[in-house]
Design a protein around this motif. Structure first.
Motif, PDB file in Angstrom:
ATOM      1  N   LYS A 109       0.803  -1.236   0.000  1.00 39.58           N
ATOM      2  CA  LYS A 109       0.000   0.000   0.000  1.00 39.58           C
ATOM      3  C   LYS A 109       0.827   1.273   0.000  1.00 39.58           C
ATOM      4  O   LYS A 109       0.323   2.332  -0.373  1.00 39.58           O
ATOM      5  CB  LYS A 109      -0.880   0.038   1.271  1.00 39.58           C
ATOM      6  CG  LYS A 109      -1.975  -0.998   1.314  1.00 39.58           C
ATOM      7  CD  LYS A 109      -2.873  -0.766   2.535  1.00 39.58           C
ATOM      8  CE  LYS A 109      -4.154  -1.540   2.400  1.00 39.58           C
ATOM      9  NZ  LYS A 109      -5.348  -0.787   2.731  1.00 39.58           N
ATOM     10  N   VAL A 110       2.073   1.191   0.453  1.00 37.33           N
ATOM     11  CA  VAL A 110       2.886   2.384   0.717  1.00 37.33           C
ATOM     12  C   VAL A 110       4.236   2.196   0.026  1.00 37.33           C
ATOM     13  O   VAL A 110       4.765   1.078   0.008  1.00 37.33           O
ATOM     14  CB  VAL A 110       3.101   2.543   2.252  1.00 37.33           C
ATOM     15  CG1 VAL A 110       3.990   3.722   2.566  1.00 37.33           C
ATOM     16  CG2 VAL A 110       1.761   2.682   2.966  1.00 37.33           C
ATOM     17  N   PRO A 111       4.811   3.253  -0.563  1.00 33.29           N
ATOM     18  CA  PRO A 111       6.147   3.110  -1.152  1.00 33.29           C
ATOM     19  C   PRO A 111       7.142   2.586  -0.114  1.00 33.29           C
ATOM     20  O   PRO A 111       7.140   3.023   1.044  1.00 33.29           O
ATOM     21  CB  PRO A 111       6.503   4.541  -1.587  1.00 33.29           C
ATOM     22  CG  PRO A 111       5.178   5.227  -1.760  1.00 33.29           C
ATOM     23  CD  PRO A 111       4.258   4.615  -0.746  1.00 33.29           C
ATOM     24  N   ALA A 112       7.981   1.648  -0.518  1.00 34.19           N
ATOM     25  CA  ALA A 112       8.895   0.986   0.423  1.00 34.19           C
ATOM     26  C   ALA A 112       9.808   1.987   1.132  1.00 34.19           C
ATOM     27  O   ALA A 112      10.147   1.802   2.301  1.00 34.19           O
ATOM     28  CB  ALA A 112       9.727  -0.055  -0.319  1.00 34.19           C
ATOM     29  N   GLU A 113      10.167   3.050   0.430  1.00 33.02           N
ATOM     30  CA  GLU A 113      11.088   4.017   1.060  1.00 33.02           C
ATOM     31  C   GLU A 113      10.432   4.784   2.204  1.00 33.02           C
ATOM     32  O   GLU A 113      11.119   5.469   2.970  1.00 33.02           O
ATOM     33  CB  GLU A 113      11.654   4.994   0.024  1.00 33.02           C
ATOM     34  CG  GLU A 113      10.619   5.844  -0.696  1.00 33.02           C
ATOM     35  CD  GLU A 113      10.138   5.224  -2.005  1.00 33.02           C
ATOM     36  OE1 GLU A 113       9.667   6.003  -2.863  1.00 33.02           O
ATOM     37  OE2 GLU A 113      10.244   3.995  -2.175  1.00 33.02           O
ATOM     38  N   ASP A 114       9.102   4.667   2.342  1.00 31.85           N
ATOM     39  CA  ASP A 114       8.391   5.324   3.437  1.00 31.85           C
ATOM     40  C   ASP A 114       8.139   4.393   4.619  1.00 31.85           C
ATOM     41  O   ASP A 114       7.368   4.735   5.531  1.00 31.85           O
ATOM     42  CB  ASP A 114       7.041   5.876   2.944  1.00 31.85           C
ATOM     43  CG  ASP A 114       7.212   7.024   1.964  1.00 31.85           C
ATOM     44  OD1 ASP A 114       8.264   7.691   2.028  1.00 31.85           O
ATOM     45  OD2 ASP A 114       6.312   7.241   1.128  1.00 31.85           O
ATOM     46  N   LEU A 115       8.776   3.225   4.619  1.00 28.18           N
ATOM     47  CA  LEU A 115       8.529   2.232   5.667  1.00 28.18           C
ATOM     48  C   LEU A 115       9.804   1.903   6.425  1.00 28.18           C
ATOM     49  O   LEU A 115      10.879   1.750   5.836  1.00 28.18           O
ATOM     50  CB  LEU A 115       7.958   0.949   5.045  1.00 28.18           C
ATOM     51  CG  LEU A 115       6.591   1.115   4.373  1.00 28.18           C
ATOM     52  CD1 LEU A 115       6.222  -0.146   3.597  1.00 28.18           C
ATOM     53  CD2 LEU A 115       5.517   1.436   5.412  1.00 28.18           C
ATOM     54  N   VAL A 116       9.661   1.787   7.754  1.00 35.15           N
ATOM     55  CA  VAL A 116      10.771   1.439   8.648  1.00 35.15           C
ATOM     56  C   VAL A 116      10.323   0.268   9.511  1.00 35.15           C
ATOM     57  O   VAL A 116       9.331   0.366  10.234  1.00 35.15           O
ATOM     58  CB  VAL A 116      11.161   2.631   9.551  1.00 35.15           C
ATOM     59  CG1 VAL A 116      12.260   2.224  10.519  1.00 35.15           C
ATOM     60  CG2 VAL A 116      11.587   3.833   8.719  1.00 35.15           C
ATOM     61  N   PHE A 117      11.065  -0.825   9.434  1.00 37.41           N
ATOM     62  CA  PHE A 117      10.705  -2.025  10.187  1.00 37.41           C
ATOM     63  C   PHE A 117      11.775  -2.295  11.251  1.00 37.41           C
ATOM     64  O   PHE A 117      12.960  -2.396  10.937  1.00 37.41           O
ATOM     65  CB  PHE A 117      10.572  -3.227   9.246  1.00 37.41           C
ATOM     66  CG  PHE A 117       9.524  -3.018   8.180  1.00 37.41           C
ATOM     67  CD1 PHE A 117       8.305  -2.414   8.484  1.00 37.41           C
ATOM     68  CD2 PHE A 117       9.761  -3.407   6.866  1.00 37.41           C
ATOM     69  CE1 PHE A 117       7.341  -2.216   7.502  1.00 37.41           C
ATOM     70  CE2 PHE A 117       8.799  -3.215   5.876  1.00 37.41           C
ATOM     71  CZ  PHE A 117       7.587  -2.611   6.197  1.00 37.41           C
ATOM     72  N   LEU A 118      11.324  -2.408  12.485  1.00 41.45           N
ATOM     73  CA  LEU A 118      12.238  -2.564  13.620  1.00 41.45           C
ATOM     74  C   LEU A 118      12.209  -3.990  14.150  1.00 41.45           C
ATOM     75  O   LEU A 118      11.159  -4.627  14.211  1.00 41.45           O
ATOM     76  CB  LEU A 118      11.838  -1.615  14.755  1.00 41.45           C
ATOM     77  CG  LEU A 118      11.661  -0.132  14.404  1.00 41.45           C
ATOM     78  CD1 LEU A 118      11.405   0.674  15.673  1.00 41.45           C
ATOM     79  CD2 LEU A 118      12.869   0.411  13.659  1.00 41.45           C
ATOM     80  N   SER A 119      13.376  -4.473  14.559  1.00 38.85           N
ATOM     81  CA  SER A 119      13.478  -5.814  15.124  1.00 38.85           C
ATOM     82  C   SER A 119      14.759  -5.923  15.939  1.00 38.85           C
ATOM     83  O   SER A 119      15.753  -5.256  15.635  1.00 38.85           O
ATOM     84  CB  SER A 119      13.497  -6.862  14.000  1.00 38.85           C
ATOM     85  OG  SER A 119      13.752  -8.145  14.517  1.00 38.85           O
ATOM     86  N   ARG A 120      14.730  -6.783  16.970  1.00 33.76           N
ATOM     87  CA  ARG A 120      15.971  -7.103  17.670  1.00 33.76           C
ATOM     88  C   ARG A 120      16.877  -7.942  16.779  1.00 33.76           C
ATOM     89  O   ARG A 120      18.086  -8.020  17.011  1.00 33.76           O
ATOM     90  CB  ARG A 120      15.670  -7.888  18.961  1.00 33.76           C
ATOM     91  CG  ARG A 120      15.187  -7.022  20.109  1.00 33.76           C
ATOM     92  CD  ARG A 120      14.916  -7.834  21.351  1.00 33.76           C
ATOM     93  NE  ARG A 120      13.940  -8.893  21.099  1.00 33.76           N
ATOM     94  CZ  ARG A 120      13.491  -9.728  22.011  1.00 33.76           C
ATOM     95  NH1 ARG A 120      13.920  -9.636  23.254  1.00 33.76           N
ATOM     96  NH2 ARG A 120      12.603 -10.660  21.707  1.00 33.76           N
ATOM     97  N   THR A 121      16.288  -8.595  15.769  1.00 30.10           N
ATOM     98  CA  THR A 121      17.056  -9.453  14.856  1.00 30.10           C
ATOM     99  C   THR A 121      16.800  -9.022  13.412  1.00 30.10           C
ATOM    100  O   THR A 121      16.138  -9.728  12.634  1.00 30.10           O
ATOM    101  CB  THR A 121      16.649 -10.934  15.048  1.00 30.10           C
ATOM    102  OG1 THR A 121      15.213 -11.024  14.937  1.00 30.10           O
ATOM    103  CG2 THR A 121      17.079 -11.456  16.403  1.00 30.10           C
ATOM    104  N   PRO A 122      17.309  -7.831  13.031  1.00 33.00           N
ATOM    105  CA  PRO A 122      16.999  -7.285  11.699  1.00 33.00           C
ATOM    106  C   PRO A 122      17.526  -8.152  10.559  1.00 33.00           C
ATOM    107  O   PRO A 122      17.000  -8.094   9.448  1.00 33.00           O
ATOM    108  CB  PRO A 122      17.671  -5.910  11.715  1.00 33.00           C
ATOM    109  CG  PRO A 122      18.708  -5.985  12.788  1.00 33.00           C
ATOM    110  CD  PRO A 122      18.182  -6.940  13.813  1.00 33.00           C
ATOM    111  N   GLU A 123      18.526  -8.986  10.849  1.00 34.36           N
ATOM    112  CA  GLU A 123      19.066  -9.841   9.779  1.00 34.36           C
ATOM    113  C   GLU A 123      17.996 -10.797   9.244  1.00 34.36           C
ATOM    114  O   GLU A 123      18.077 -11.255   8.103  1.00 34.36           O
ATOM    115  CB  GLU A 123      20.291 -10.621  10.273  1.00 34.36           C
ATOM    116  CG  GLU A 123      20.071 -11.505  11.492  1.00 34.36           C
ATOM    117  CD  GLU A 123      20.140 -10.764  12.832  1.00 34.36           C
ATOM    118  OE1 GLU A 123      20.043 -11.439  13.868  1.00 34.36           O
ATOM    119  OE2 GLU A 123      20.278  -9.519  12.836  1.00 34.36           O
TER     120      GLU A 123
END
Length: 304
Positions: free
Chosen positions: A24-38
């Motif tokens: 729904k949203v351009p990927a450059e407008d999204l930030v995904f957080l995680s303790r394990t970003p890999e």
């Protein structure tokens, strides 16, 4: 427009929300957080920002929140310590200029006299967010159909029965899919600031009736044994489940405490979840899934 942040993007809810947002949203407008970003490399390859964030490490949160405008704060699982974790996240969001926090809460939250210990943390978090100065939306999710289809159905079918302390209390069992879609709707639409929504399925169920449907679909008996709260504790004691969150063995085999389950059943029995709303359909544009449709989805995992 600032970016949309999703916390806990490695978890089931967060990962599903991340994938829906990418549609729904351009990927450059999204930030995904995680303790394990890999573990989120496939999302990064699609153009989203993937950042390390640990709710127990406030310094990591400041960098993680950079450039965000709206944040989906998915409640953490550690009953008893999660208010502190949520506060760390919201304080970092305030410091980095985030404007709006969407929080996954629980149905019945804040109702006077609600005995559910699960909702105490959610209520404290709701109040903390409201006092933060940020715009807020509380998504008060009901009991997940997926939990009924797996965590409840599988042991009940294997044992041929289960004790139950929720009595004839009614709960609008909801698919996690609909909870995720509602969260994505709120994050991508205007007009949801400073509102609380009851995120429910389309129909009210007693838990014995839900188990009767499982039994019918599986062609195997499930005998429900009505018990009081002490009987429910005794059942969990027999499984080796800690009674209180503070007694959970770190990294042990059972990461939850029976107090949460027993008082949740009590809260259903006493009518605190007896509500059906149309918020899912109004926000997502589609009717919520029925319990039967979710049971059909997971039926292949049931014991034969």
């Amino acid at each position: 427009m600032g970016k949309i942040i999703v916390t806990g993007a490695s978890g089931q809810f967060g990962n599903a929300a991340a994938r829906q947002l990418l549609e729904k949203v351009p990927a450059e407008d999204l930030v995904f957080l995680s303790r394990t970003p890999e573990g989120l490399s496939d999302l990064a390859e699609r153009g989203a920002s993937v950042r390390r964030a640990d709710f127990d490490d406030p310094v990591s949160l400041l960098a993680a929140m950079e450039g965000g405008e709206r944040m989906l704060l998915i409640s953490t699982v550690r009953v008893g310590s999660r208010v502190e974790q949520h506060t760390n996240a919201v304080e970092a969001a305030v410091a980095r200029g985030v404007k709006h926090v969407v929080y996954t809460s629980i149905l019945g939250c804040g109702a006077p006299g609600n005995p559910s210990v699960e909702q105490f943390d959610h209520l404290a978090t709701e109040r903390m967010i409201e006092q933060s100065g940020l715009a807020w939306t509380h998504l008060r999710d009901s009991l997940y159909s997926e939990a009924v289809a797996t965590a409840m159905a599988i042991p009940a079918l294997a044992a041929g029965g289960k004790p139950e302390n929720s009595g004839e209390g009614l709960v609008p069992i909801v698919s996690r899919d609909d909870c995720v879609a509602t969260a994505v709707g709120v994050l991508t639409q205007d007009g949801h600031a400073n509102k609380a929504y009851d995120v429910t399925g389309p129909e009210l169920w007693t838990l014995p009736d839900a188990m009767a449907l499982v039994s019918q679909m599986a062609g195997k008996p499930i005998v429900i044994e009505p018990v009081d709260d002490e009987g429910m504790y005794a059942y969990f004691d027999s499984l080796g489940v800690a009674r209180k969150a503070s007694d959970i063995v770190p990294d042990g085999p059972i990461p939850w405490a029976s107090e949460g389950m027993v008082t949740f059943g009590q809260s259903i029995r006493e009518g605190f979840m007896n509500v059906v709303s149309d918020d899912v359909e109004r926000i997502t544009g589609r009717p919520p899934r029925t319990l039967r449709s979710v049971l059909e989805q997971y039926q292949g995992a049931w014991p034969q």
